[in-house]
Design an enzyme around this catalytic site. Structure first.
Site, PDB file in Angstrom:
ATOM      1  N   CYS A 280      32.026  15.279  22.379  1.00  0.00           N
ATOM      2  CA  CYS A 280      30.733  15.555  22.591  1.00  0.00           C
ATOM      3  C   CYS A 280      29.791  15.929  23.409  1.00  0.00           C
ATOM      4  O   CYS A 280      29.677  17.379  23.536  1.00  0.00           O
ATOM      5  CB  CYS A 280      30.617  14.481  21.676  1.00  0.00           C
ATOM      6  SG  CYS A 280      28.724  14.807  20.619  1.00  0.00           S
TER       7      CYS A 280
ATOM      8  N   LYS B  98      35.839  10.619  27.310  1.00  0.00           N
ATOM      9  CA  LYS B  98      34.892  11.015  27.852  1.00  0.00           C
ATOM     10  C   LYS B  98      34.235  11.000  29.372  1.00  0.00           C
ATOM     11  O   LYS B  98      33.451   9.110  29.313  1.00  0.00           O
ATOM     12  CB  LYS B  98      33.830  10.832  25.853  1.00  0.00           C
ATOM     13  CG  LYS B  98      32.054  10.933  26.805  1.00  0.00           C
ATOM     14  CD  LYS B  98      31.632  10.836  25.367  1.00  0.00           C
ATOM     15  CE  LYS B  98      30.412  12.280  24.679  1.00  0.00           C
ATOM     16  NZ  LYS B  98      29.811  11.211  23.715  1.00  0.00           N
TER      17      LYS B  98
ATOM     18  N   GLU C  92      35.581  12.878  17.009  1.00  0.00           N
ATOM     19  CA  GLU C  92      34.809  11.557  18.194  1.00  0.00           C
ATOM     20  C   GLU C  92      34.828  10.809  17.105  1.00  0.00           C
ATOM     21  O   GLU C  92      34.644  10.818  15.484  1.00  0.00           O
ATOM     22  CB  GLU C  92      32.967  12.233  18.614  1.00  0.00           C
ATOM     23  CG  GLU C  92      32.829  11.471  19.298  1.00  0.00           C
ATOM     24  CD  GLU C  92      31.505  11.385  20.495  1.00  0.00           C
ATOM     25  OE1 GLU C  92      30.576  11.539  19.158  1.00  0.00           O
ATOM     26  OE2 GLU C  92      31.440  10.751  21.409  1.00  0.00           O
TER      27      GLU C  92
HETATM   28  N1  CDV Z   1      28.226  11.639  20.881  1.00  0.00           N
HETATM   29  C1  CDV Z   1      27.551  12.440  20.859  1.00  0.00           C
HETATM   30  O1  CDV Z   1      27.393  12.500  22.913  1.00  0.00           O
HETATM   31  N2  CDV Z   1      26.110  12.944  21.135  1.00  0.00           N
HETATM   32  C2  CDV Z   1      24.931  13.185  21.869  1.00  0.00           C
HETATM   33  C3  CDV Z   1      23.750  13.345  21.397  1.00  0.00           C
HETATM   34  C4  CDV Z   1      23.282  11.924  21.532  1.00  0.00           C
HETATM   35  C5  CDV Z   1      22.819  14.234  21.767  1.00  0.00           C
HETATM   36  C6  CDV Z   1      25.023  14.972  21.638  1.00  0.00           C
HETATM   37  O2  CDV Z   1      25.143  15.554  23.337  1.00  0.00           O
HETATM   38  O3  CDV Z   1      25.651  15.403  20.910  1.00  0.00           O
END
Ligand code: CDV
Length: 312
Positions: free
Chosen positions: A168, A123, A46
């Site tokens: 993510c 996202k 990401e």
């Molecule tokens: N980049 C992200 O989406 N990070 C989130 C953190 C903040 C919990 C994740 O879900 O890994």
């Protein structure tokens, strides 16, 4: 057998002062390693062209704009595209996208082996907050800098397989995998930047946080009988550690490759897309077994409502 030799190109930290050119040079080095290993598809993390800038609270619009890409490929990333095209290796990577209308998205693209961008995902699940939060140990301002993705969860035909992407925080939501699974996704690629500590709970250990990440990726793979390639940006970015542990997960939910460092590191695995068929035709044959008449709340209700009508 439909084999795709996949490279999961974990990246070590990118400091705020590092240039895009330096980062792309590192990506090309990982790509070279992948080419030598026989990879036909390489997945990067990401927001992999810059440091994880949402940790910084910024008000200056020009400063914010400096973290975004107005086009892809662009002059900086063209050498990566050129090298991958010459080797006929498809790539997928995340970056901060600025549209011509001025909207910012946390985006991941997918190319074919000729390096045409054939897929884009923005996202959907943006974690964090939009204003400075003094109660957190550090900031996570994705809601400030990005709009929630407006493309849904698309699946693309590429390299004789059905492929989708998550980014993510999406990996923690079963609905996201199921959206892809319902379109027959055989390969789910995702990148992440996850802080090693919880900014709101110092008690949570790094091991627990990696466990949560693995748990979600393994469940998503198993419950949709798909390969999941989860690639970290890892290590210490300007005093802010991100956990490593990139993994490749087989359609039965087992981890078949896992990173051992918190730096630039390539995982390689020969992934047979036909290995997804067994689960999709048996225990997770959606057409035979799903009971959608009982799933209404999934799309009609966002938060918790107790049976007595009060909200959670
Ligand atoms: N980049 C992200 O989406 N990070 C989130 C953190 C903040 C919990 C994740 O879900 O890994």
């Amino acid at each position: 057998m439909r084999e795709i030799v996949i490279g999961a190109a974990q990246m070590g930290p990118i400091q705020r002062a590092d240039s895009r050119e330096e980062v792309v040079a590192r990506m090309i080095a990982l790509l070279e390693e992948a080419i030598a290993a026989g990879c036909t598809l390489v997945v990067f993390p990401e927001l992999c062209l810059t440091t994880f800038f949402p940790r910084w609270y910024m008000e200056d619009t020009a400063e914010v704009a400096s973290w975004f890409e107005n086009s892809m490929p662009n002059a900086t990333t063209q050498p990566l595209f050129d090298r991958a095209r010459a080797a006929r290796v498809a790539i997928s990577f995340g970056y901060a996208e600025k549209t011509s209308e001025g909207q910012g998205f946390n985006t991941q693209v997918l190319t074919d082996p000729a390096l045409n961008i054939i897929g884009k995902y923005r996202k959907v699940h943006l974690p964090g907050h939009s204003e400075f939060d003094p109660d957190r140990a550090f900031q996570h301002l994705e809601k400030r800098y990005f709009k929630a993705g407006d493309l849904g969860f698309p699946v693309f035909r590429n390299m004789d397989a059905w492929m989708g992407m998550l980014i993510c925080n999406d990996r923690r939501w079963p609905e996201a995998y199921r959206e892809l699974g319902l379109q027959g996704a055989e390969l789910i690629m995702l990148g992440y930047n996850t802080p090693t500590t919880n900014s709101q709970n110092p008690e949570e250990t790094p091991e627990t946080r990696v466990f949560h990440s693995d748990l979600c990726c393994q469940a998503g793979a198993y419950q949709n009988s798909a390969w999941v390639v989860a690639v970290a940006k890892a290590g210490n970015e300007d005093g802010h550690p991100l956990f490593p542990g990139s993994i490749i997960v087989a359609p039965d939910g087992t981890i078949v490759q896992k990173a051992t460092t918190d730096g630039d590191e390539l995982l390689v695995h020969s992934c047979d897309m036909d290995a997804t068929k067994f689960g999709k035709k048996t225990i997770f044959d959606f057409k035979r077994h799903r009971q959608i008449k009982h799933y209404g709340r999934i799309t009609s209700q966002t938060g918790v409502i107790y049976p007595d009508g009060t909200e959670g």
